[in-house]
Scaffold this motif. Structure first.
Motif, mmCIF file in Angstrom:
data_model
loop_
_atom_site.group_PDB
_atom_site.id
_atom_site.type_symbol
_atom_site.label_atom_id
_atom_site.label_comp_id
_atom_site.label_asym_id
_atom_site.label_seq_id
_atom_site.Cartn_x
_atom_site.Cartn_y
_atom_site.Cartn_z
ATOM 1 N N LYS A 65 0.809 -1.211 0.000
ATOM 2 C CA LYS A 65 0.000 0.000 0.000
ATOM 3 C C LYS A 65 0.848 1.269 0.000
ATOM 4 O O LYS A 65 0.379 2.329 -0.402
ATOM 5 C CB LYS A 65 -0.910 0.036 1.225
ATOM 6 C CG LYS A 65 -2.047 -0.934 1.171
ATOM 7 C CD LYS A 65 -2.881 -0.810 2.437
ATOM 8 C CE LYS A 65 -3.966 -1.857 2.497
ATOM 9 N NZ LYS A 65 -4.735 -1.769 3.747
ATOM 10 N N SER A 66 2.077 1.179 0.458
ATOM 11 C CA SER A 66 2.946 2.349 0.581
ATOM 12 C C SER A 66 3.222 2.957 -0.784
ATOM 13 O O SER A 66 3.554 2.270 -1.737
ATOM 14 C CB SER A 66 4.265 1.949 1.245
ATOM 15 O OG SER A 66 5.134 3.046 1.281
ATOM 16 N N GLU A 67 3.092 4.286 -0.874
ATOM 17 C CA GLU A 67 3.331 4.991 -2.127
ATOM 18 C C GLU A 67 4.541 5.900 -2.039
ATOM 19 O O GLU A 67 4.773 6.714 -2.923
ATOM 20 C CB GLU A 67 2.094 5.804 -2.502
ATOM 21 C CG GLU A 67 0.897 4.940 -2.828
ATOM 22 C CD GLU A 67 -0.279 5.765 -3.305
ATOM 23 O OE1 GLU A 67 -0.094 6.961 -3.574
ATOM 24 O OE2 GLU A 67 -1.369 5.207 -3.412
ATOM 25 N N SER A 68 5.324 5.799 -0.977
ATOM 26 C CA SER A 68 6.457 6.708 -0.818
ATOM 27 C C SER A 68 7.482 6.518 -1.928
ATOM 28 O O SER A 68 8.120 7.467 -2.364
ATOM 29 C CB SER A 68 7.109 6.519 0.548
ATOM 30 O OG SER A 68 7.601 5.199 0.672
ATOM 31 N N GLY A 69 7.679 5.321 -2.412
ATOM 32 C CA GLY A 69 8.614 5.089 -3.511
ATOM 33 C C GLY A 69 8.146 5.743 -4.794
ATOM 34 O O GLY A 69 8.932 6.312 -5.547
ATOM 35 N N ALA A 70 6.846 5.694 -5.062
ATOM 36 C CA ALA A 70 6.292 6.308 -6.267
ATOM 37 C C ALA A 70 6.428 7.828 -6.209
ATOM 38 O O ALA A 70 6.718 8.472 -7.222
ATOM 39 C CB ALA A 70 4.832 5.910 -6.436
ATOM 40 N N VAL A 71 6.251 8.397 -5.044
ATOM 41 C CA VAL A 71 6.391 9.842 -4.882
ATOM 42 C C VAL A 71 7.840 10.252 -5.116
ATOM 43 O O VAL A 71 8.116 11.265 -5.755
ATOM 44 C CB VAL A 71 5.907 10.278 -3.480
ATOM 45 C CG1 VAL A 71 6.224 11.739 -3.224
ATOM 46 C CG2 VAL A 71 4.416 10.019 -3.338
ATOM 47 N N VAL A 112 12.023 12.888 -8.579
ATOM 48 C CA VAL A 112 13.261 12.765 -9.363
ATOM 49 C C VAL A 112 13.012 13.180 -10.812
ATOM 50 O O VAL A 112 13.801 13.921 -11.400
ATOM 51 C CB VAL A 112 13.824 11.328 -9.272
ATOM 52 C CG1 VAL A 112 14.925 11.103 -10.290
ATOM 53 C CG2 VAL A 112 14.330 11.040 -7.870
ATOM 54 N N VAL A 113 11.917 12.728 -11.379
ATOM 55 C CA VAL A 113 11.588 13.086 -12.765
ATOM 56 C C VAL A 113 11.333 14.589 -12.878
ATOM 57 O O VAL A 113 11.819 15.245 -13.816
ATOM 58 C CB VAL A 113 10.370 12.275 -13.256
ATOM 59 C CG1 VAL A 113 9.866 12.794 -14.590
ATOM 60 C CG2 VAL A 113 10.730 10.800 -13.350
ATOM 61 N N LEU A 114 10.604 15.150 -11.943
ATOM 62 C CA LEU A 114 10.322 16.586 -11.962
ATOM 63 C C LEU A 114 11.603 17.397 -11.831
ATOM 64 O O LEU A 114 11.809 18.379 -12.555
ATOM 65 C CB LEU A 114 9.348 16.943 -10.832
ATOM 66 C CG LEU A 114 8.919 18.399 -10.724
ATOM 67 C CD1 LEU A 114 8.167 18.812 -11.980
ATOM 68 C CD2 LEU A 114 8.061 18.609 -9.500
ATOM 69 N N THR A 115 12.492 17.004 -10.940
ATOM 70 C CA THR A 115 13.755 17.710 -10.750
ATOM 71 C C THR A 115 14.623 17.622 -12.005
ATOM 72 O O THR A 115 15.238 18.613 -12.412
ATOM 73 C CB THR A 115 14.507 17.137 -9.541
ATOM 74 O OG1 THR A 115 13.658 17.225 -8.389
ATOM 75 C CG2 THR A 115 15.792 17.881 -9.279
ATOM 76 N N ALA A 116 14.671 16.450 -12.626
ATOM 77 C CA ALA A 116 15.450 16.289 -13.856
ATOM 78 C C ALA A 116 14.897 17.177 -14.968
ATOM 79 O O ALA A 116 15.666 17.774 -15.739
ATOM 80 C CB ALA A 116 15.458 14.831 -14.292
ATOM 81 N N ALA A 117 13.583 17.296 -15.056
ATOM 82 C CA ALA A 117 12.973 18.154 -16.077
ATOM 83 C C ALA A 117 13.317 19.621 -15.835
ATOM 84 O O ALA A 117 13.620 20.361 -16.783
ATOM 85 C CB ALA A 117 11.462 17.958 -16.094
#
Length: 93
Positions: A34-40, A45-50
């Protein structure tokens, strides 16, 4: 120490301690799923790279214009220092 034993037919005999361990492990696995911390983290990371890529692209486009303006300012200051523009200034004694 064994949590459970084997019956003569080779089947696992569940003891109360084994049932508790299975319940705890099942709860941990469900909580992990159920944990979504990895997805966040992946999203960040993707947002920062963009953002970094966008910044580099803007820097590449703007750098030539900045160099031109810096050279124009340098030329104007050199002209002022050598007297080209300073010749128009008169000093009153």
């Amino acid at each position: 120490m064994s949590l459970g034993g084997k019956s003569p037919q080779g089947k696992l005999i569940e003891t109360p301690k084994l049932k508790l361990e299975i319940t705890i492990m099942t709860a941990l696995i469900k909580n992990f799923a159920k944990s979504e911390s990895g997805a966040v983290t992946v999203d960040w990371v993707v947002l920062t790279a963009a953002i970094v890529g966008l910044g580099l692209a803007v820097m590449a486009v703007v750098s030539n214009g900045i160099n031109d303006v810096a050279n124009d300012i340098n030329t104007a200051l050199e002209d002022t220092a050598t007297g080209t523009a300073a010749a128009a200034i008169t000093l009153d004694p």
